[in-house]
Design an enzyme around this catalytic site. Structure first.
Site: not given
Ligand code: NAP
Length: 288
Positions: A95, A170, A239
């Site tokens: 997102t 979204k 965010k």
């Molecule tokens: P998350 O668990 O925080 O994972 C984030 C990912 O991004 C991890 O692989 C992290 O790597 C990586 N990352 C962060 N900063 C980085 C950087 N500077 N360089 C390289 N990699 C980096 O997030 P998530 O919940 O899976 O969400 C991922 C996306 O989906 C977001 O945009 C979120 O808004 C969206 N989303 C989430 C949900 C939900 O319920 N969780 C639902 C719908 C949409 P590391 O493992 O090394 O930290």
């Protein structure tokens, strides 16, 4: 089909696991290498960089935290774009804001590749159960090509048109979700302070016009003001609210409620609750 998956956080790890389970040849990369171990154990290859993932994939999916994280795996000598070949696909499921997405499309097209933005609705459990809602926009040809993989991650998949439309959709979706959750916290807090049984409030809400799965899932935690194991990290919800407000400014749409709701989530972030589930915004409402 050779599939790449970059970004194995809460969502990406579950989505990539479903692609492996479905029998695709999957190559993964994650900044923190330890998150690749489970995927490798279940049959995925682990590559040395996002570029290496792109080099061996017909379609690379990415699921990154925010726009900065997208740029960090997309750009530079080791980035996805550097590894893209003519006719190959890049599907960004993170997102982000419209400009980040448009830039991803432009860079992909310069390499002769195809681009799709495909953010998702649904959290940890729907990602594990492959029941996400996937909003796709961009190159229609890549949408068709990636559909067999998208169908292994989601249950409702929409093609919305040109790049930018899925991102906007979204952000509109999450603005509603963030506001609803904040309203639930305030309703529960008011009920509790005025001597009502919060479980009964949840029962009343569930039997009326605002009954919804999110209230059923998060309501008991909020009612009891319990711990909030992260499904959708609060930092990501803030965010999304920030990006929605930014989009609203660009198109000239006032968002009175969302502007205030954003302040609530910012206060939660300032209290160190960014990695907790977004329901932890309840702590600010309850002033603890
Ligand atoms: P998350 O668990 O925080 O994972 C984030 C990912 O991004 C991890 O692989 C992290 O790597 C990586 N990352 C962060 N900063 C980085 C950087 N500077 N360089 C390289 N990699 C980096 O997030 P998530 O919940 O899976 O969400 C991922 C996306 O989906 C977001 O945009 C979120 O808004 C969206 N989303 C989430 C949900 C939900 O319920 N969780 C639902 C719908 C949409 P590391 O493992 O090394 O930290």
């Amino acid at each position: 089909m050779n599939i790449g998956f970059v970004g194995l956080g809460i969502m990406g790890s579950a989505m990539a696991a479903n692609l492996v389970k479905a029998g695709f040849n999957v190559t993964v990369w994650n900044r923190s290498a330890d998150k690749c171990v489970l995927l490798a154990d279940s049959g995925a290859e682990v590559a040395a960089s996002p570029r290496a993932v792109a080099e061996c994939s017909d379609i690379v999916f990415a699921m990154m935290a925010n726009p900065a994280a997208v740029r960090s795996v997309r750009d530079g000598a080791d980035g996805i774009i550097a590894g893209l070949r003519r006719g190959k696909g890049y599907v960004d499921m993170s997102t982000v804001d419209v400009n980040t997405s448009l830039e991803s499309a432009r860079l992909t097209h310069e390499k002769g590749g195809l681009f799709l933005e495909a953010p998702v609705a649904g959290s940890r459990k729907p990602a594990e159960d492959a029941t996400l809602t996937i909003m796709a926009a961009g190159d229609r040809e890549l949408y068709e090509l990636s559909l067999p993989a998208l169908e292994k991650m989601g249950k409702k998949i929409l093609y919305l048109g040109d790049t930018g439309k899925a991102t906007r959709m979204k952000l509109a979706n999450n603005l509603v979700m963030g506001g609803m959750l904040a309203a639930l916290c305030e309703g529960v807090a008011l009920a509790s302070k005025s001597g009502l049984d919060t479980a009964q409030l949840l029962e009343v809400l569930d039997s009326g016009a605002v009954s919804n799965p999110m209230f059923r899932l998060k309501g008991p935690q909020i009612g009891a003001n319990r711990e909030f194991p992260p499904a959708f990290p609060l930092k990501h919800m803030q965010k999304d609210l920030r990006l929605a407000l930014q989009l609203a400014e660009e198109v000239g749409q006032p968002l009175f409620v969302t502007a205030t709701v954003n302040e609530l989530y910012k206060a939660a972030l300032a209290q160190g609750l960014g990695d907790a589930d977004f329901a932890a915004v309840n702590r600010v409402v309850r002033k603890e």
